[in-house]
Design a protein around this motif. Structure first.
Motif, PDB file in Angstrom:
ATOM      1  N   GLY A   1       8.215  -5.830   8.543  1.00 52.87           N
ATOM      2  CA  GLY A   1       8.624  -4.826   9.520  1.00 52.87           C
ATOM      3  C   GLY A   1       9.526  -5.400  10.585  1.00 52.87           C
ATOM      4  N   GLY A   2       9.190  -6.600  11.066  1.00 49.97           N
ATOM      5  CA  GLY A   2       9.982  -7.254  12.097  1.00 49.97           C
ATOM      6  C   GLY A   2      10.900  -8.305  11.506  1.00 49.97           C
ATOM      7  N   GLY A   3      11.517  -9.104  12.410  1.00 51.44           N
ATOM      8  CA  GLY A   3      12.398 -10.191  11.991  1.00 51.44           C
ATOM      9  C   GLY A   3      11.838 -11.511  12.505  1.00 51.44           C
TER      10      GLY A   3
ATOM     11  N   GLY B   1       8.856   4.642   0.230  1.00 46.10           N
ATOM     12  CA  GLY B   1       9.583   3.855   1.232  1.00 46.10           C
ATOM     13  C   GLY B   1       9.295   2.367   1.215  1.00 46.10           C
ATOM     14  N   SER B   2       8.537   1.893   0.223  1.00 49.07           N
ATOM     15  CA  SER B   2       8.224   0.461   0.185  1.00 49.07           C
ATOM     16  C   SER B   2       9.446  -0.351  -0.231  1.00 49.07           C
ATOM     17  CB  SER B   2       7.079   0.209  -0.805  1.00 49.07           C
ATOM     18  OG  SER B   2       7.069  -1.146  -1.190  1.00 49.07           O
ATOM     19  N   ARG B   3       9.849  -1.286   0.631  1.00 45.63           N
ATOM     20  CA  ARG B   3      11.003  -2.129   0.286  1.00 45.63           C
ATOM     21  C   ARG B   3      10.617  -3.177  -0.755  1.00 45.63           C
ATOM     22  NH1 ARG B   3      11.636   0.785   4.222  1.00 45.63           N
ATOM     23  NH2 ARG B   3      13.421   0.723   5.628  1.00 45.63           N
ATOM     24  N   SER B   4       9.389  -3.704  -0.666  1.00 43.35           N
ATOM     25  CA  SER B   4       9.020  -4.724  -1.660  1.00 43.35           C
ATOM     26  C   SER B   4       8.929  -4.109  -3.053  1.00 43.35           C
ATOM     27  CB  SER B   4       7.717  -5.426  -1.275  1.00 43.35           C
ATOM     28  OG  SER B   4       6.633  -4.534  -1.275  1.00 43.35           O
ATOM     29  N   ARG B   5       8.480  -2.832  -3.133  1.00 42.89           N
ATOM     30  CA  ARG B   5       8.462  -2.174  -4.444  1.00 42.89           C
ATOM     31  C   ARG B   5       9.892  -1.902  -4.933  1.00 42.89           C
ATOM     32  NH1 ARG B   5       3.487   0.131  -6.274  1.00 42.89           N
ATOM     33  NH2 ARG B   5       1.849  -0.180  -4.751  1.00 42.89           N
TER      34      ARG B   5
ATOM     35  N   LEU C   1       5.786  -8.351  -2.242  1.00 34.92           N
ATOM     36  CA  LEU C   1       4.803  -8.808  -1.268  1.00 34.92           C
ATOM     37  C   LEU C   1       5.175  -8.386   0.163  1.00 34.92           C
ATOM     38  CD1 LEU C   1       2.398 -10.835  -2.010  1.00 34.92           C
ATOM     39  CD2 LEU C   1       3.712 -12.490  -0.724  1.00 34.92           C
ATOM     40  N   PRO C   2       4.475  -7.412   0.703  1.00 33.52           N
ATOM     41  CA  PRO C   2       4.709  -7.050   2.114  1.00 33.52           C
ATOM     42  C   PRO C   2       4.118  -8.100   3.060  1.00 33.52           C
ATOM     43  CG  PRO C   2       3.259  -5.451   1.021  1.00 33.52           C
ATOM     44  CD  PRO C   2       3.437  -6.588   0.087  1.00 33.52           C
ATOM     45  N   LEU C   3       4.533  -8.057   4.312  1.00 34.37           N
ATOM     46  CA  LEU C   3       3.908  -8.885   5.352  1.00 34.37           C
ATOM     47  C   LEU C   3       2.862  -8.030   6.058  1.00 34.37           C
ATOM     48  CD1 LEU C   3       3.902 -11.577   6.955  1.00 34.37           C
ATOM     49  CD2 LEU C   3       5.530 -10.526   8.543  1.00 34.37           C
ATOM     50  N   TYR C   4       1.613  -8.441   5.955  1.00 33.24           N
ATOM     51  CA  TYR C   4       0.529  -7.764   6.666  1.00 33.24           C
ATOM     52  C   TYR C   4      -0.149  -8.765   7.597  1.00 33.24           C
ATOM     53  CZ  TYR C   4       0.764  -3.855   3.277  1.00 33.24           C
ATOM     54  OH  TYR C   4       1.161  -2.794   2.492  1.00 33.24           O
TER      55      TYR C   4
ATOM     56  N   LEU D   1       0.831  -1.215   0.000  1.00 32.47           N
ATOM     57  CA  LEU D   1       0.000   0.000   0.000  1.00 32.47           C
ATOM     58  C   LEU D   1       0.858   1.255   0.000  1.00 32.47           C
ATOM     59  CD1 LEU D   1       0.000   1.341   3.106  1.00 32.47           C
ATOM     60  CD2 LEU D   1      -1.457  -0.614   3.572  1.00 32.47           C
ATOM     61  N   ARG D   2       2.174   1.096   0.292  1.00 34.81           N
ATOM     62  CA  ARG D   2       3.043   2.281   0.323  1.00 34.81           C
ATOM     63  C   ARG D   2       3.581   2.590  -1.072  1.00 34.81           C
ATOM     64  NH1 ARG D   2       7.252   2.184   5.193  1.00 34.81           N
ATOM     65  NH2 ARG D   2       8.114   0.314   4.220  1.00 34.81           N
ATOM     66  N   THR D   3       3.535   3.880  -1.407  1.00 35.12           N
ATOM     67  CA  THR D   3       4.213   4.287  -2.639  1.00 35.12           C
ATOM     68  C   THR D   3       5.572   4.898  -2.297  1.00 35.12           C
ATOM     69  OG1 THR D   3       3.075   6.411  -2.573  1.00 35.12           O
ATOM     70  CG2 THR D   3       2.087   4.692  -3.935  1.00 35.12           C
TER      71      THR D   3
HETATM   72  C1  LIG Z   1      -1.645  -3.399   7.519  1.00 38.38           C
HETATM   73  C2  LIG Z   1      -0.232  -3.699   7.916  1.00 38.38           C
HETATM   74  C3  LIG Z   1       0.053  -4.855   8.631  1.00 38.38           C
HETATM   75  C4  LIG Z   1       1.360  -5.150   8.990  1.00 38.38           C
HETATM   76  N1  LIG Z   1       1.612  -6.311   9.651  1.00 38.38           N
HETATM   77  C5  LIG Z   1       2.878  -6.655   9.956  1.00 38.38           C
HETATM   78  C6  LIG Z   1       3.166  -7.890  10.595  1.00 38.38           C
HETATM   79  O1  LIG Z   1       2.302  -8.702  10.897  1.00 38.38           O
HETATM   80  N2  LIG Z   1       4.469  -8.179  10.878  1.00 38.38           N
HETATM   81  C7  LIG Z   1       5.487  -7.324  10.538  1.00 38.38           C
HETATM   82  O2  LIG Z   1       6.649  -7.662  10.782  1.00 38.38           O
HETATM   83  N3  LIG Z   1       5.253  -6.148   9.916  1.00 38.38           N
HETATM   84  C8  LIG Z   1       3.962  -5.805   9.618  1.00 38.38           C
HETATM   85  N4  LIG Z   1       3.712  -4.624   8.950  1.00 38.38           N
HETATM   86  C9  LIG Z   1       4.857  -3.812   8.494  1.00 38.38           C
HETATM   87  C10 LIG Z   1       5.226  -4.155   7.076  1.00 38.38           C
HETATM   88  O3  LIG Z   1       5.460  -5.549   6.901  1.00 38.38           O
HETATM   89  C11 LIG Z   1       6.471  -3.406   6.671  1.00 38.38           C
HETATM   90  O4  LIG Z   1       6.219  -2.005   6.707  1.00 38.38           O
HETATM   91  C12 LIG Z   1       6.960  -3.793   5.283  1.00 38.38           C
HETATM   92  O5  LIG Z   1       8.125  -3.085   5.003  1.00 38.38           O
HETATM   93  C13 LIG Z   1       5.884  -3.530   4.262  1.00 38.38           C
HETATM   94  O6  LIG Z   1       6.349  -3.706   2.949  1.00 38.38           O
HETATM   95  P1  LIG Z   1       6.747  -2.427   2.060  1.00 38.38           P
HETATM   96  O7  LIG Z   1       8.016  -1.894   2.660  1.00 38.38           O
HETATM   97  O8  LIG Z   1       6.919  -2.970   0.708  1.00 38.38           O
HETATM   98  O9  LIG Z   1       5.635  -1.439   2.171  1.00 38.38           O
HETATM   99  C14 LIG Z   1       2.417  -4.291   8.620  1.00 38.38           C
HETATM  100  C15 LIG Z   1       2.120  -3.111   7.915  1.00 38.38           C
HETATM  101  C16 LIG Z   1       0.826  -2.819   7.567  1.00 38.38           C
HETATM  102  C17 LIG Z   1       0.535  -1.569   6.782  1.00 38.38           C
END
Ligand SMILES: Cc1cc2nc3c(=O)[nH]c(=O)nc-3n(C[C@H](O)[C@H](O)[C@H](O)COP(=O)(O)O)c2cc1C
Length: 206
Positions: free
Chosen positions: A134-136, A15-19, A94-97, A11-13
């Motif tokens: 976000g985490g490890g 700072g997105s690492r997956s992008r 693919l981010p982790l949500y 959802l990030r445009t």
């Molecule tokens: C809705 C939402 C849920 C998230 N859930 C988790 C999570 O369960 N575990 C985690 O480590 N990070 C979580 N994050 C942080 C993202 O995984 C992290 O920001 C990651 O870098 C997202 O990918 P991006 O950098 O491509 O945006 C969440 C972020 C969002 C917006």
């Protein structure tokens, strides 16, 4: 001719690492495949509606018996499937949500499952998942095993004939962003994780 399908689902445009990773993969892939074709789809900017009953049942109704709504659903779904079938390499950011994949990606996957065109038929394609969290979640961390993306993706794609997808995961992206993580002083580890991910792409995209 070589054809890359490039998908993003963060959802990030900014700072997105997956992008960042998927764009880097596409850049390296282009360099390795001059004259190749790249199709890009942003699953956030161009959101795919969830599969509904009309779209689902349209898969099983003979064309002559479809309602106008089912016909429209097939046109939409077949266009997504055409895009996938045309590719020989698929890279997915693919981010982790909430410890799993984003719902926008799930919406795409639900639409491209087709008994006639994709089930058991994608074994000739290379799938590369470039993922951020976000985490490890590695061995020894308190939440080791809580990142459910890779095991789930292996199961979700196996019925499509995808037996050996590649996974590149960059962790700790919130090290400098989350108030809860800043005191842990993991910025250098986050940088290392990103650098490792980019290096892995150099090898895979060739
Ligand atoms: C809705 C939402 C849920 C998230 N859930 C988790 C999570 O369960 N575990 C985690 O480590 N990070 C979580 N994050 C942080 C993202 O995984 C992290 O920001 C990651 O870098 C997202 O990918 P991006 O950098 O491509 O945006 C969440 C972020 C969002 C917006």
């Amino acid at each position: 001719m070589s054809h890359l399908l490039h998908l993003d689902s963060s959802l990030r445009t900014q700072g997105s690492r997956s992008r960042t990773l998927s764009a880097y993969f596409a850049q390296q892939w282009r360099a390795a495949h001059p004259g190749g074709t790249v199709t890009y789809r942003d699953l956030v900017a161009d959101e795919i509606p969830h599969l509904d009953e009309t779209a689902y049942t349209s898969l099983f109704v003979p064309p002559a018996d479809r309602t106008p709504e089912q016909v429209a659903a097939r046109v939409y779904g077949e266009a997504l499937i055409d895009e996938l079938v045309a590719a020989d390499t698929v890279v997915i950011g693919l981010p982790l949500y909430n410890f799993g994949p984003p719902s926008r990606f799930m919406a795409w996957l639900d639409r491209v499952i087709s008994p006639d065109r994709t089930m058991g038929r994608l074994g000739d394609k290379r799938f590369v998942f470039v993922m951020a969290s976000g985490g490890g979640y590695g061995p020894g961390t308190p939440r080791h095993g809580w990142d459910h993306r890779e095991p789930w993706l292996r199961h979700a794609f196996e019925p499509l004939g995808v037996t050996d997808p590649a996974f590149i995961t960059v962790e700790l992206t919130l090290a400098r962003e989350s108030p809860a993580m800043i005191p842990l002083d993991l910025g250098a580890d986050a940088d290392r994780s990103l650098a490792d991910g980019m290096r892995a792409i150099d090898t895979l995209a060739a």
